[in-house]
Design a protein around this motif. Structure first.
Motif, PDB file in Angstrom:
ATOM      1  N   GLU A   1       0.830  -1.212   0.000  1.00  0.00           N
ATOM      2  CA  GLU A   1       0.000   0.000   0.000  1.00  0.00           C
ATOM      3  C   GLU A   1       0.861   1.258   0.000  1.00  0.00           C
ATOM      4  O   GLU A   1       0.566   2.221  -0.697  1.00  0.00           O
ATOM      5  CB  GLU A   1      -0.941  -0.011   1.205  1.00  0.00           C
ATOM      6  CG  GLU A   1      -2.046  -1.046   1.071  1.00  0.00           C
ATOM      7  CD  GLU A   1      -3.038  -1.033   2.225  1.00  0.00           C
ATOM      8  OE1 GLU A   1      -2.738  -0.445   3.293  1.00  0.00           O
ATOM      9  OE2 GLU A   1      -4.127  -1.617   2.050  1.00  0.00           O
ATOM     10  N   ARG A   2       1.951   1.236   0.766  1.00  0.00           N
ATOM     11  CA  ARG A   2       2.835   2.398   0.839  1.00  0.00           C
ATOM     12  C   ARG A   2       3.488   2.680  -0.518  1.00  0.00           C
ATOM     13  O   ARG A   2       3.535   3.823  -0.981  1.00  0.00           O
ATOM     14  CB  ARG A   2       3.915   2.164   1.906  1.00  0.00           C
ATOM     15  CG  ARG A   2       4.800   3.384   2.160  1.00  0.00           C
ATOM     16  CD  ARG A   2       5.913   3.089   3.151  1.00  0.00           C
ATOM     17  NE  ARG A   2       6.918   2.180   2.628  1.00  0.00           N
ATOM     18  CZ  ARG A   2       7.867   2.514   1.750  1.00  0.00           C
ATOM     19  NH1 ARG A   2       7.943   3.749   1.291  1.00  0.00           N
ATOM     20  NH2 ARG A   2       8.747   1.627   1.336  1.00  0.00           N
ATOM     21  N   ILE A   3       3.958   1.648  -1.183  1.00  0.00           N
ATOM     22  CA  ILE A   3       4.674   1.816  -2.450  1.00  0.00           C
ATOM     23  C   ILE A   3       3.731   2.186  -3.594  1.00  0.00           C
ATOM     24  O   ILE A   3       4.046   3.036  -4.419  1.00  0.00           O
ATOM     25  CB  ILE A   3       5.476   0.545  -2.788  1.00  0.00           C
ATOM     26  CG1 ILE A   3       6.698   0.497  -1.866  1.00  0.00           C
ATOM     27  CG2 ILE A   3       5.903   0.506  -4.250  1.00  0.00           C
ATOM     28  CD1 ILE A   3       7.535  -0.737  -1.993  1.00  0.00           C
ATOM     29  N   THR A   4       2.550   1.552  -3.623  1.00  0.00           N
ATOM     30  CA  THR A   4       1.640   1.779  -4.753  1.00  0.00           C
ATOM     31  C   THR A   4       0.736   2.987  -4.567  1.00  0.00           C
ATOM     32  O   THR A   4       0.299   3.584  -5.538  1.00  0.00           O
ATOM     33  CB  THR A   4       0.732   0.553  -4.988  1.00  0.00           C
ATOM     34  OG1 THR A   4      -0.107   0.364  -3.849  1.00  0.00           O
ATOM     35  CG2 THR A   4       1.556  -0.696  -5.256  1.00  0.00           C
ATOM     36  N   GLY A   5       0.430   3.304  -3.313  1.00  0.00           N
ATOM     37  CA  GLY A   5      -0.536   4.367  -3.048  1.00  0.00           C
ATOM     38  C   GLY A   5      -1.970   3.884  -3.159  1.00  0.00           C
ATOM     39  O   GLY A   5      -2.905   4.676  -3.103  1.00  0.00           O
ATOM     40  N   TYR A   6      -2.154   2.582  -3.316  1.00  0.00           N
ATOM     41  CA  TYR A   6      -3.479   1.978  -3.396  1.00  0.00           C
ATOM     42  C   TYR A   6      -3.716   1.092  -2.176  1.00  0.00           C
ATOM     43  O   TYR A   6      -2.767   0.631  -1.552  1.00  0.00           O
ATOM     44  CB  TYR A   6      -3.604   1.100  -4.650  1.00  0.00           C
ATOM     45  CG  TYR A   6      -3.548   1.840  -5.957  1.00  0.00           C
ATOM     46  CD1 TYR A   6      -4.500   2.802  -6.286  1.00  0.00           C
ATOM     47  CD2 TYR A   6      -2.567   1.553  -6.902  1.00  0.00           C
ATOM     48  CE1 TYR A   6      -4.462   3.464  -7.511  1.00  0.00           C
ATOM     49  CE2 TYR A   6      -2.527   2.201  -8.129  1.00  0.00           C
ATOM     50  CZ  TYR A   6      -3.476   3.153  -8.420  1.00  0.00           C
ATOM     51  OH  TYR A   6      -3.439   3.807  -9.623  1.00  0.00           O
ATOM     52  N   HIS A   7      -4.996   0.820  -1.898  1.00  0.00           N
ATOM     53  CA  HIS A   7      -5.347  -0.102  -0.809  1.00  0.00           C
ATOM     54  C   HIS A   7      -5.375  -1.530  -1.345  1.00  0.00           C
ATOM     55  O   HIS A   7      -5.775  -1.760  -2.482  1.00  0.00           O
ATOM     56  CB  HIS A   7      -6.730   0.232  -0.231  1.00  0.00           C
ATOM     57  CG  HIS A   7      -6.775   1.545   0.461  1.00  0.00           C
ATOM     58  ND1 HIS A   7      -6.109   1.792   1.642  1.00  0.00           N
ATOM     59  CD2 HIS A   7      -7.393   2.703   0.133  1.00  0.00           C
ATOM     60  CE1 HIS A   7      -6.323   3.045   2.006  1.00  0.00           C
ATOM     61  NE2 HIS A   7      -7.091   3.622   1.102  1.00  0.00           N
ATOM     62  N   VAL A   8      -4.973  -2.492  -0.513  1.00  0.00           N
ATOM     63  CA  VAL A   8      -5.061  -3.898  -0.893  1.00  0.00           C
ATOM     64  C   VAL A   8      -6.501  -4.186  -1.312  1.00  0.00           C
ATOM     65  O   VAL A   8      -7.445  -3.747  -0.668  1.00  0.00           O
ATOM     66  CB  VAL A   8      -4.610  -4.810   0.277  1.00  0.00           C
ATOM     67  CG1 VAL A   8      -4.965  -6.257   0.004  1.00  0.00           C
ATOM     68  CG2 VAL A   8      -3.124  -4.660   0.521  1.00  0.00           C
ATOM     69  N   GLY A   9      -6.656  -4.900  -2.405  1.00  0.00           N
ATOM     70  CA  GLY A   9      -7.979  -5.145  -2.972  1.00  0.00           C
ATOM     71  C   GLY A   9      -8.294  -4.133  -4.059  1.00  0.00           C
ATOM     72  O   GLY A   9      -9.218  -4.321  -4.842  1.00  0.00           O
ATOM     73  N   GLY A  10      -7.495  -3.065  -4.121  1.00  0.00           N
ATOM     74  CA  GLY A  10      -7.674  -2.030  -5.126  1.00  0.00           C
ATOM     75  C   GLY A  10      -6.347  -1.639  -5.751  1.00  0.00           C
ATOM     76  O   GLY A  10      -6.208  -0.561  -6.321  1.00  0.00           O
ATOM     77  N   ILE A  11      -5.351  -2.515  -5.640  1.00  0.00           N
ATOM     78  CA  ILE A  11      -4.031  -2.209  -6.207  1.00  0.00           C
ATOM     79  C   ILE A  11      -4.053  -2.450  -7.712  1.00  0.00           C
ATOM     80  O   ILE A  11      -4.406  -3.523  -8.177  1.00  0.00           O
ATOM     81  CB  ILE A  11      -2.913  -3.039  -5.539  1.00  0.00           C
ATOM     82  CG1 ILE A  11      -2.745  -2.599  -4.085  1.00  0.00           C
ATOM     83  CG2 ILE A  11      -1.593  -2.884  -6.306  1.00  0.00           C
ATOM     84  CD1 ILE A  11      -1.699  -3.373  -3.301  1.00  0.00           C
ATOM     85  N   SER A  12      -3.691  -1.424  -8.444  1.00  0.00           N
ATOM     86  CA  SER A  12      -3.591  -1.495  -9.897  1.00  0.00           C
ATOM     87  C   SER A  12      -2.117  -1.379 -10.284  1.00  0.00           C
ATOM     88  O   SER A  12      -1.356  -0.687  -9.606  1.00  0.00           O
ATOM     89  CB  SER A  12      -4.373  -0.336 -10.523  1.00  0.00           C
ATOM     90  OG  SER A  12      -4.231  -0.361 -11.926  1.00  0.00           O
ATOM     91  N   PRO A  13      -1.730  -2.009 -11.378  1.00  0.00           N
ATOM     92  CA  PRO A  13      -0.353  -1.810 -11.846  1.00  0.00           C
ATOM     93  C   PRO A  13      -0.178  -0.440 -12.513  1.00  0.00           C
ATOM     94  O   PRO A  13       0.934   0.036 -12.685  1.00  0.00           O
ATOM     95  CB  PRO A  13      -0.151  -2.940 -12.853  1.00  0.00           C
ATOM     96  CG  PRO A  13      -1.521  -3.223 -13.378  1.00  0.00           C
ATOM     97  CD  PRO A  13      -2.453  -2.969 -12.212  1.00  0.00           C
ATOM     98  N   PHE A  14      -1.307   0.182 -12.883  1.00  0.00           N
ATOM     99  CA  PHE A  14      -1.275   1.477 -13.566  1.00  0.00           C
ATOM    100  C   PHE A  14      -1.329   2.616 -12.551  1.00  0.00           C
ATOM    101  O   PHE A  14      -2.102   2.583 -11.615  1.00  0.00           O
ATOM    102  CB  PHE A  14      -2.466   1.611 -14.520  1.00  0.00           C
ATOM    103  CG  PHE A  14      -2.648   0.446 -15.449  1.00  0.00           C
ATOM    104  CD1 PHE A  14      -1.735   0.206 -16.465  1.00  0.00           C
ATOM    105  CD2 PHE A  14      -3.719  -0.417 -15.296  1.00  0.00           C
ATOM    106  CE1 PHE A  14      -1.893  -0.876 -17.313  1.00  0.00           C
ATOM    107  CE2 PHE A  14      -3.894  -1.505 -16.142  1.00  0.00           C
ATOM    108  CZ  PHE A  14      -2.975  -1.737 -17.152  1.00  0.00           C
TER     109      PHE A  14
END
Length: 158
Positions: A93-106
């Protein structure tokens, strides 16, 4: 639910043709990717899940069919590394800025090397998380690979 996320903005900026599909996200589902496939009425091999892993201590993004598991050995081999392991959810979550379950590669906060399972390339279109829980983007697998500057490799466990 907003259909505009960092992920959809990234696709639009890259002039990628895509559509969005929303569904009722079930936070209690055993396997989030399979739940998404069932909710949108698509076979699991066409709905790709986004996972974050560590390769020799560095973050990588992995995109595989929702009914498959990643082979850490194959993942390391694909990137020419020694060892790989799944990333802890809080770190993902920290690296992507997304929440688990909503992590996108984009549109991730930090651009990291990405691998897409080669089986996905046989599909006319695939679904990939659109940057929030309950949002999928539908696009060609080749457009996904091009946008992500991803490698395509056999990375799922047999």
């Amino acid at each position: 639910m907003s259909k505009t996320t960092r992920a959809t903005k990234a696709l639009s900026q890259n002039k990628i043709t895509f559509s969005t599909v929303t569904y009722d996200y079930d936070p209690g589902a055993d396997r989030i990717g399979l739940q998404a496939a069932e909710a949108i009425g698509e076979p699991p091999h066409r709905v790709l899940k986004t996972l974050m892993a560590e390769l020799d201590g560095k973050p990588v993004c992995v995109v595989v069919p929702s009914d498959k598991e990643v082979s850490m050995k194959k993942l390391a081999l694909a990137f020419g590394g020694k060892s790989a392991q799944m990333m802890k959810p809080a770190e993902a979550e920290r690296i992507t800025g997304y929440h688990v379950g909503g992590i996108s590669p984009f549109g991730q906060k930090k651009k990291v090397p990405t691998a897409v399972e080669q089986q996905a390339m046989t599909e006319a279109y695939v679904y990939i998380n659109g940057g929030q829980r309950g949002l999928q983007v539908r696009l060609s697998p080749q457009d996904a690979v091009t946008t992500l500057n991803a490698i395509v490799a056999p990375i799922v466990a047999e």
